[in-house]
Design an enzyme around this catalytic site. Structure first.
Site, short mmCIF file in Angstrom:
data_model
loop_
_atom_site.label_atom_id
_atom_site.label_comp_id
_atom_site.label_asym_id
_atom_site.label_seq_id
_atom_site.Cartn_x
_atom_site.Cartn_y
_atom_site.Cartn_z
N GLU A 131 65.14 40.57 58.22
CA GLU A 131 63.93 40.55 58.37
C GLU A 131 63.29 39.47 57.47
O GLU A 131 63.81 38.96 56.52
CB GLU A 131 63.15 41.86 57.85
CG GLU A 131 61.70 42.06 58.02
CD GLU A 131 61.21 41.82 59.56
OE1 GLU A 131 61.19 40.60 59.98
OE2 GLU A 131 60.88 42.94 60.00
N HIS A 148 66.30 47.75 64.63
CA HIS A 148 66.86 48.62 64.09
C HIS A 148 66.09 50.13 64.29
O HIS A 148 64.80 50.12 64.85
CB HIS A 148 66.97 48.55 62.61
CG HIS A 148 65.69 48.33 61.87
ND1 HIS A 148 64.84 49.31 61.56
CD2 HIS A 148 65.13 47.14 61.33
CE1 HIS A 148 63.93 48.92 60.99
NE2 HIS A 148 63.83 47.44 60.91
#
Length: 209
Positions: free
Chosen positions: A82, A9
């Site tokens: 994550e 990202h």
């Protein structure tokens, strides 16, 4: 041959200040949104057939920039989140080092287990590799783009390639909005084709007029 693009990202304010994000849902900042657009303009040339993303906003909004160019819908997959960093989340790394020195030492040494409330590398790698394989299966022989996160991306790639866990320490951290390219065919399985590919993160300053 199937091509899988594992895309980190764009930048967030927590990235910029060295604050541990983990699975905290932190949005992109202005730089991160521009990085997503710049990267999408390159990735669209690969003619992706499917886009899959972590459900956390910083990854989902990064993926949306590519979806806007391709017309493809983005499929969410929470397995692409994550690493869960438990009590570290929200702390600056300097605070982690000061407040939890034993855990910090294990983390810097690349230990699988850091603390009871933090996801292990092995668990993270397995969920990520499973998510990668399922994403690739959406377009056999085509290109699939997966928007995810830095630490989980590296561990998932390592697991998918079947490399020993010690190898992760030879991987440089993925820059924001950069990606890993993996290729798969029936005779050779998964192979690493490129690593840390992406647009320039800083735009050149125009000369004074």
């Amino acid at each position: 041959m199937t091509r899988l693009i594992v895309w980190r990202h764009g930048n967030t304010d927590w990235n910029a200040t060295g604050r541990v994000q983990g699975q905290t849902d932190v949005p992109l900042n202005d730089l991160g949104r521009q990085q997503a657009v710049d990267a999408a303009e390159l990735l669209v040339r690969l003619r992706p057939a499917a886009i899959v993303s972590s459900d956390l906003r910083r990854a989902a909004d990064t993926a949306a920039a590519l979806g806007a160019l391709t017309g493809l819908s983005v499929r969410p997959d929470e397995r692409l989140r994550e690493r869960y960093f438990g009590p570290w989340q929200g702390l600056l790394m300097t605070e982690v080092a000061a407040q939890r020195p034993d855990e910090y030492a294990r983390w810097t040494a690349g230990a699988d287990v850091i603390g009871d409330d933090i996801e292990t590398l092995d668990d993270m790698g397995k969920r990520m590799a499973d998510a990668f394989a399922d994403a690739a299966a959406l377009a056999p022989g085509g290109t699939v783009v997966v928007a995810t996160h830095g630490a989980s991306a590296r561990q998932g790639v390592l697991q998918l390639l079947g490399w020993p866990k010690e190898q992760i320490r030879t991987f440089r951290a993925l820059q924001n909005c950069h990606w890993v390219e993996l290729a798969h065919d029936e005779s050779r399985g998964w192979q690493l084709a490129a690593y840390n590919v992406g647009p320039f993160t800083e735009r050149p300053v125009p000369p004074p007029v």
